[in-house]
Design a protein around this motif. Structure first.
Motif, short mmCIF file in Angstrom:
data_model
loop_
_atom_site.label_atom_id
_atom_site.label_comp_id
_atom_site.label_asym_id
_atom_site.label_seq_id
_atom_site.Cartn_x
_atom_site.Cartn_y
_atom_site.Cartn_z
N ASN A 206 31.55 5.98 33.65
CA ASN A 206 31.43 4.59 34.08
C ASN A 206 32.81 4.02 34.37
OD1 ASN A 206 28.50 4.28 33.50
ND2 ASN A 206 29.18 4.66 31.40
N LEU A 207 32.94 3.34 35.48
CA LEU A 207 34.19 2.67 35.82
C LEU A 207 34.35 1.45 34.92
CD1 LEU A 207 36.61 2.52 37.79
CD2 LEU A 207 35.21 1.00 39.21
N PRO A 209 36.43 -2.04 33.60
CA PRO A 209 37.34 -3.07 34.12
C PRO A 209 38.78 -2.75 33.70
CG PRO A 209 35.42 -4.06 33.08
CD PRO A 209 35.37 -2.61 32.74
N ASP A 210 39.73 -3.18 34.51
CA ASP A 210 41.12 -2.82 34.26
C ASP A 210 41.62 -3.32 32.91
OD1 ASP A 210 41.12 -1.59 36.66
OD2 ASP A 210 42.50 -2.96 37.67
N GLY A 213 40.28 -0.99 30.45
CA GLY A 213 40.93 0.30 30.62
C GLY A 213 42.31 0.34 29.98
N TYR A 236 34.49 7.61 30.67
CA TYR A 236 34.99 6.49 31.45
C TYR A 236 35.66 6.96 32.73
CZ TYR A 236 39.49 8.09 29.82
OH TYR A 236 40.58 8.87 29.58
N GLU A 237 35.87 6.02 33.62
CA GLU A 237 36.73 6.20 34.79
C GLU A 237 37.66 5.00 34.89
OE1 GLU A 237 34.82 7.01 38.49
OE2 GLU A 237 33.40 8.44 37.60
N LEU A 238 38.88 5.23 35.36
CA LEU A 238 39.85 4.17 35.58
C LEU A 238 40.04 3.94 37.07
CD1 LEU A 238 42.65 5.18 33.03
CD2 LEU A 238 40.66 3.71 32.62
N SER A 239 40.29 2.71 37.45
CA SER A 239 40.51 2.39 38.86
C SER A 239 41.85 2.96 39.32
CB SER A 239 40.50 0.87 39.08
OG SER A 239 41.67 0.29 38.51
N ASP A 240 41.97 3.18 40.63
CA ASP A 240 43.23 3.66 41.19
C ASP A 240 44.36 2.66 40.91
OD1 ASP A 240 41.95 5.90 42.13
OD2 ASP A 240 41.69 5.12 44.16
N ALA A 241 44.03 1.38 40.97
CA ALA A 241 45.04 0.34 40.74
C ALA A 241 45.58 0.43 39.32
CB ALA A 241 44.44 -1.04 40.99
N LEU A 242 44.71 0.63 38.35
CA LEU A 242 45.16 0.72 36.98
C LEU A 242 45.95 2.01 36.75
CD1 LEU A 242 45.33 -0.27 34.10
CD2 LEU A 242 43.07 0.72 33.65
#
Length: 248
Positions: A206-207, A209-210, A213, A236-242
Motif C-alpha cells: 500500500n502506498l 502518505p509521505d 512514510g 508498504y510503498e513510498l512515493s518517488d517524492a519521498l
C-alpha cells in the motif's frame, strides 16, 4: 518503493558510511556463525552457510572476516543465538515483520517493543500480520546467464514456481519446502547463484502518505540499527517524492 527486503526491492536505507558498513558486517558475520554452528564448515555441504557467505561477498565483506565467523561457529565458545520473529503494525497501520538473531531474548524483545511504541506502532503476537506475507525461497542470477525465455525453461526444469527477469537480474522463486532442491538444480545448470535465501514477501503493498512514510522509515532505521535485527519487511510503498527527499 515496495516494502520488502529482497535485492532489487530492498527497503530504503540512509547512507551512514563506515558505521553502517561495520554494523552490516557484524550482522552478516552473525548469520555465518549461526549457519556454521548448525552444520558443516564447508559451504558445499551446508546450504545455509553457502547462502550466508554469498550475501557477505555481495556486500564486499573481507575474506578474513568470513573465515573468522565460520571458525567461530565451529568453536566451543560460540554464542548461542536464537532465531526470533516479531510482528506488528507501524505508523499508518503498515504491517511489519522483524527477523532477529539474538543471544538475549529479553533484551531484544524490549528493544523492538520500545521502537514500535516510540514511533506510534504496536507490537503484536506471532501471526498477527504474518498472514499478509508469503515465505519464499529466492535465488538470483545475473542477466549474463541467459535470456528470459531460457531462464523460464530452466525454472520449469528446476521446479521453481516463477522466474522474474528485469533490468538487473533473473529472480527465481519457490516454496520453502523445495528451496534446497530448486537451488541445487539451478546451480547445476547456471553455477553458483548471485544470492539466495528465504524471505518474507508481502502479498499486497500500500502506498503510504509521505508524512506517514517519514515516520515509518525512522522506525525501520531504529530497528535495523539494532545488532540483533537481521531484516525488516513491510507491506508498504513510498512515493518517488519521498524517496528523493530521504535520499538527499
Amino acid at each position: 518503493m515496495a516494502g520488502h527486503s529482497h535485492a532489487k526491492n530492498v527497503m530504503f536505507k540512509k547512507t551512514k558510511a563506515n558505521a553502517v558498513r561495520s554494523k552490516l558486517f557484524s550482522k552478516l558475520a552473525r548469520e555465518i556463525t549461526v549457519a556454521s554452528k548448525m552444520g558443516m564448515p564447508d559451504p558445499d555441504h551446508n546450504p545455509r552457510l553457502r547462502a550466508a557467505i554469498i550475501a557477505a561477498r555481495e556486500q564486499s565483506m573481507p575474506k578474513d572476516n568470513i573465515e573468522r565467523a565460520i571458525k567461530k561457529g565451529q568453536g566451543n565458545d560460540a554464542e548461542n543465538y536464537d532465531e526470533i520473529r516479531y510482528e506488528g503494525y507501524g505508523p499508518g497501520g503498515v504491517a511489519l515483520i522483524v527477523e532477529c538473531l539474538t543471544d538475549n531474548r529479553t533484551r531484544t524483545a524490549a528493544d523492538v517493543r520500545a521502537a514500535f511504541s516510540k514511533f506510534g506502532g504496536a507490537l503484536g503476537e506471532t501471526g498477527s500480520v504474518g498472514f499478509m506475507f508469503d515465505r519464499l525461497g529466492v535465488i538470483t542470477y545475473p542477466l549474463s546467464k541467459g535470456s528470459a525465455d531460457e531462464m523460464l525453461e530452466i525454472a520449469l526444469e528446476a521446479g521453481a514456481d516463477e522466474v522474474d527477469t528485469d533490468e538487473n537480474e533473473h529472480e527465481f522463486t519457490c516454496s520453502p519446502d523445495v528451496f534446497a532442491q530448486v537451488r541445487e538444480a539451478l546451480e547445476a545448470k547456471l553455477g553458483v547463484a548471485a544470492s539466495s535465501g528465504m524471505f518474507f514477501r508481502p502479498q499486497n503493498t500500500n502506498l503510504v502518505p509521505d508524512n506517514v512514510g517519514e515516520t515509518l522509515m525512522k522506525l525501520i532505521d531504529v530497528l535495523e540499527d539494532n545488532d540483533d535485527v537481521q531484516r525488516v519487511t513491510g507491506n508498504y510503498e513510498l512515493s518517488d517524492a519521498l524517496m528523493a527527499k530521504l535520499g538527499e
